[in-house]
Design a protein around this motif. Structure first.
Motif, mmCIF file in Angstrom:
data_model
loop_
_atom_site.group_PDB
_atom_site.id
_atom_site.type_symbol
_atom_site.label_atom_id
_atom_site.label_comp_id
_atom_site.label_asym_id
_atom_site.label_seq_id
_atom_site.Cartn_x
_atom_site.Cartn_y
_atom_site.Cartn_z
ATOM 1 N N ILE A 100 87.360 29.481 -26.850
ATOM 2 C CA ILE A 100 87.788 28.334 -26.062
ATOM 3 C C ILE A 100 88.652 27.377 -26.874
ATOM 4 N N THR A 101 88.454 27.296 -28.192
ATOM 5 C CA THR A 101 89.224 26.335 -28.983
ATOM 6 C C THR A 101 90.674 26.749 -29.138
ATOM 7 N N MET A 102 91.060 27.934 -28.667
ATOM 8 C CA MET A 102 92.472 28.320 -28.661
ATOM 9 C C MET A 102 93.291 27.390 -27.787
ATOM 10 N N LEU A 103 92.632 26.629 -26.901
ATOM 11 C CA LEU A 103 93.346 25.680 -26.056
ATOM 12 C C LEU A 103 93.945 24.535 -26.849
ATOM 13 N N PHE A 104 93.464 24.295 -28.073
ATOM 14 C CA PHE A 104 93.868 23.118 -28.826
ATOM 15 C C PHE A 104 94.922 23.464 -29.867
ATOM 16 N N THR A 105 96.151 23.026 -29.629
ATOM 17 C CA THR A 105 97.241 23.186 -30.587
ATOM 18 C C THR A 105 97.407 21.883 -31.365
ATOM 19 N N GLU A 106 98.303 21.892 -32.344
ATOM 20 C CA GLU A 106 98.593 20.669 -33.092
ATOM 21 C C GLU A 106 99.061 19.559 -32.149
ATOM 22 N N LYS A 107 99.914 19.906 -31.210
ATOM 23 C CA LYS A 107 100.405 18.907 -30.259
ATOM 24 C C LYS A 107 99.262 18.374 -29.408
ATOM 25 N N ASP A 108 98.362 19.262 -28.977
ATOM 26 C CA ASP A 108 97.210 18.820 -28.190
ATOM 27 C C ASP A 108 96.380 17.797 -28.948
ATOM 28 N N VAL A 109 96.115 18.086 -30.213
ATOM 29 C CA VAL A 109 95.251 17.226 -31.021
ATOM 30 C C VAL A 109 95.776 15.801 -31.063
ATOM 31 N N PHE A 110 97.109 15.661 -31.172
ATOM 32 C CA PHE A 110 97.680 14.330 -31.375
ATOM 33 C C PHE A 110 98.283 13.698 -30.123
ATOM 34 N N THR A 111 98.240 14.384 -28.984
ATOM 35 C CA THR A 111 98.799 13.784 -27.770
ATOM 36 C C THR A 111 97.835 13.768 -26.596
ATOM 37 N N LEU A 112 97.013 14.800 -26.465
ATOM 38 C CA LEU A 112 96.145 14.891 -25.291
ATOM 39 C C LEU A 112 94.843 14.119 -25.436
ATOM 40 N N PHE A 113 94.471 13.793 -26.665
ATOM 41 C CA PHE A 113 93.179 13.167 -26.895
ATOM 42 C C PHE A 113 93.346 11.829 -27.600
ATOM 43 N N ASP A 114 92.772 10.797 -27.019
ATOM 44 C CA ASP A 114 92.870 9.458 -27.586
ATOM 45 C C ASP A 114 91.741 9.262 -28.589
ATOM 46 N N THR A 115 91.871 9.893 -29.740
ATOM 47 C CA THR A 115 90.820 9.855 -30.753
ATOM 48 C C THR A 115 91.016 8.707 -31.724
ATOM 49 N N ASP A 116 89.936 8.316 -32.371
ATOM 50 C CA ASP A 116 90.025 7.469 -33.547
ATOM 51 C C ASP A 116 90.304 8.368 -34.745
#
Length: 264
Positions: A100-116
């Motif tokens: 399932i973690t194949m859904l997360f690319t570098e772009k996903d990490v820094f654009t799709l999720f409003d993380t601290d």
């Protein structure tokens, strides 16, 4: 996105209802991404959808297979038919490896999720059972001490409770839903990108409701792409996801990279 979703669903094996919910959420995610074309940054926006629906989607995915274990330890939380206990033994259901973690690319990490984003030290990690009136899931709770903040409202010296996406065994996240090789151990330092729980976020299961902020301040969605760990085995993270720092050997290199990404 369609092909990646199909492959993920084949591994996770959710119900038809769950498939539809995941598909609809991801389509909405894609529409929002298209709407933001033109240079407007998606990070640092505290929208209900970004922190609520995405977190709920991921919680659904991570809940798609269940674990069987022997409960031992203290009751950490009990309210409205939900009981959370610390456990010393976790026996996994043999459902095979997932991706399932194949859904997360570098772009996903820094654009799709409003993380601290912060540098910190693991003070403690404990496995927990989450019992929704007979429906039991297993996770791990990490206690992280903040040392340096790159993004978010935390302060150095604070200690936060962070939910991991599965139980741990000598530092390794276990579970069929995760393509994850390593979690974290007490005493290790790392740079973390956790998602902050919002007041309205709940986990509904078997007719019972758990308010997530009652048990943790944050969630780490995936301990390869949202955590960079300095360990006895060296610097551990999903190197293939971050080509610019694929050969990094220190947290200082990761720090520079994270600061650059946040400032974009």
């Amino acid at each position: 996105m369609g092909n990646r979703l199909k492959k993920a669903l084949e591994n996770v094996k959710p119900t038809e209802l769950e498939k539809n919910r995941m598909y609809q959420n991801i389509l909405h995610q894609e529409r929002l991404a298209h709407e933001k074309k033109g240079g407007l940054k998606m990070r640092n926006r505290r929208s209900i959808w970004m922190t609520g629906a995405v977190a709920a989607l991921l919680m659904l995915v991570f809940s798609a297979s269940y674990f069987m274990g022997k409960d031992k330890g203290d009751v950490l939380y009990s309210s409205n038919g939900v009981e959370i206990k610390e456990v010393s033994e976790v026996k996994l259901e043999n459902t095979g490896a997932g991706a399932i973690t194949m859904l997360f690319t570098e772009k996903d990490v820094f654009t799709l999720f409003d993380t601290d984003a912060f540098l910190g030290t693991v003070e403690d990690v404990k496995n927990i059972s989450m019992d929704f009136d007979g429906m039991v899931h297993y996770r791990a709770m990490a206690i992280l001490k903040v040392e340096k903040v790159y993004d978010g409202e935390l302060s150095p010296g604070e200690t936060v409770r962070v939910m991991l996406p599965g139980p741990v065994d000598t530092g390794q996240v276990m579970g069929a839903d995760f393509n994850i090789t390593r979690a974290m151990k007490p005493g290790e330092r790392g740079i973390f990108l956790p998602l902050k729980y919002q007041n309205e976020e709940v986990w509904e299961e078997n007719g019972k409701v758990l308010k997530m902020k009652d048990v943790a301040e944050y969630a780490i969605l995936d301990t390869e792409r949202f955590a960079f760990m300095e360990t006895a085995e060296g610097l551990l993270f999903a190197r293939d996801t971050f080509p610019k720092i694929m050969n990094a050997t220190s947290l200082e290199e990761i720090e520079t990279y994270i600061q650059e990404k946040i400032s974009q």
